[in-house]
Design an enzyme around this catalytic site. Sequence first.
Site, mmCIF file in Angstrom:
data_model
loop_
_atom_site.group_PDB
_atom_site.id
_atom_site.type_symbol
_atom_site.label_atom_id
_atom_site.label_comp_id
_atom_site.label_asym_id
_atom_site.label_seq_id
_atom_site.Cartn_x
_atom_site.Cartn_y
_atom_site.Cartn_z
ATOM 1 N N CYS A 153 -41.225 -39.356 -28.944
ATOM 2 C CA CYS A 153 -40.593 -38.745 -30.107
ATOM 3 C C CYS A 153 -39.855 -39.774 -30.959
ATOM 4 O O CYS A 153 -39.664 -39.581 -32.150
ATOM 5 C CB CYS A 153 -39.614 -37.669 -29.669
ATOM 6 S SG CYS A 153 -40.221 -36.715 -28.279
ATOM 7 N N GLY A 205 -41.153 -26.971 -24.356
ATOM 8 C CA GLY A 205 -39.824 -27.382 -23.921
ATOM 9 C C GLY A 205 -38.814 -27.381 -25.057
ATOM 10 O O GLY A 205 -37.659 -26.980 -24.868
HETATM 11 C C1 LIG Z 1 -41.328 -33.434 -23.492
HETATM 12 C C2 LIG Z 1 -39.917 -33.040 -23.328
HETATM 13 C C3 LIG Z 1 -39.367 -31.999 -24.086
HETATM 14 C C4 LIG Z 1 -40.139 -31.293 -25.171
HETATM 15 O O1 LIG Z 1 -41.144 -30.469 -24.650
HETATM 16 P P1 LIG Z 1 -42.310 -29.972 -25.637
HETATM 17 O O2 LIG Z 1 -43.077 -28.987 -24.823
HETATM 18 O O3 LIG Z 1 -43.113 -31.174 -25.975
HETATM 19 O O4 LIG Z 1 -41.653 -29.354 -26.810
HETATM 20 C C5 LIG Z 1 -38.055 -31.646 -23.854
HETATM 21 N N1 LIG Z 1 -37.318 -32.273 -22.923
HETATM 22 C C6 LIG Z 1 -37.815 -33.266 -22.172
HETATM 23 C C7 LIG Z 1 -36.959 -33.905 -21.135
HETATM 24 C C8 LIG Z 1 -39.126 -33.694 -22.351
HETATM 25 O O5 LIG Z 1 -39.603 -34.687 -21.616
#
Ligand SMILES: *Cc1c(COP(=O)(O)O)cnc(C)c1O
Length: 396
Positions: A324, A70
């Site tokens: 995070c 993400g």
């Molecule tokens: C977890 C998350 C991300 C990051 O995704 P990753 O695959 O862990 O890099 C970004 N946006 C939201 C809303 C998330 O919950």
Amino acid sequence: MQIYLDNAATTKMSKAAIQSMLPYMDEIYGNPSSLHSAGQKANEALNGARQRIANLLGCEAREITFTSGGSEADNQAIISAARLGEKKGKKHIISTAFEHHAVLHTLKRLEKEGFEITLLDVHENGIVLPEQVAEAIRPDTCLVTVMYANNEIGTIQPIKKIGEICREKGVIFHTDAVQAAGHLHIDVKEQNIDMLSLSAHKFHGPKGIGVLYVKKGIPLTTLIEGGAQERGKRAGTENIPAIMGMTAAFEEACKHIDENTKKLSALRNMLISGLSEIPHSILNGDAENRLPGNVNFCFEGIEGESLLLLLDDEGICASSGSACTSGSLDPSHVLLAIGRVHDIAHGSLRLSLSEENTQEEIEYTINAVKEVVAYLRSISPIWRDLVNGKKEFIIK
Ligand SMILES: *Cc1c(COP(=O)(O)O)cnc(C)c1O
């Protein structure tokens, strides 16, 4: 015993996802770019997965780019729209105050480059209004990026309406749908979405793999230079096992959205009504318009970190907000964005459910949270001041 209630941070992989990965770590291990048959077998799987993901999003296979997750998808979407805007002298971007840091930190970087960023207020219920977006759009706006569902408080944004406004005004609309994918209905055409990010590990797929959907005609900026993979827009040998796992998990999640929503929202509502019995507590985010599996509370007079550690002793895996930000002493930017003051924002608890959770687990959790909150208050000097009337309660 372990009760896992941190599914917004990450989920357990489904059996279907694991099974679908195994052949691609064993027999079918070729590099999809290789011309020999071993490579071509992997390439067929890659093309098939791309089409299957496209079917689930309501788009074409060539509009799908595989990323490392993400965060990368968010970065690439925003940077691409910014570079495109820049060429036309458009350097204004609209977003909201409670986006994921993958969005907010990318916007910060662009701000340092001279972009102007407008972060919209999300109000106490954690929902941005389409009218706010309409009012904020200027002739030099190159991108609107608003998340589909918030990762801390689970509130669902009116993205279809926002997309419609952006389309009318000719502005690119990106949505971070990482929390929504596999949990809420997605159809990029019907919902007027130009760019969308998702991540497999939030819907029982593997970690380190995600998707960026980009409407055809919008050129992507390359973040990682190298080979010609992903039509030259994302170099690096494709992670075929993870792509296959993600595809299987996404198909499974989408197939069961309705029944999962029913089950999860019943458990969620039970949890919300149980925790609401705790005095001087408040639910964060709109009670109805939220992800079926999200519960987020603030409890006055306690500290979220201690609550988490004591709940862990009771076998409950929870979070104070986003994974995070934990480890830092700053209160959640999401809770501050919905108007919680620092003292209150520190006493937060996020419980995010999955289909595997049971009613018994929820009942146990309600009791455990009640006990731990009462214990922490009994030893808290702040709570003593509140009870003695030396300080005034913020949460009535
Ligand atoms: C977890 C998350 C991300 C990051 O995704 P990753 O695959 O862990 O890099 C970004 N946006 C939201 C809303 C998330 O919950």
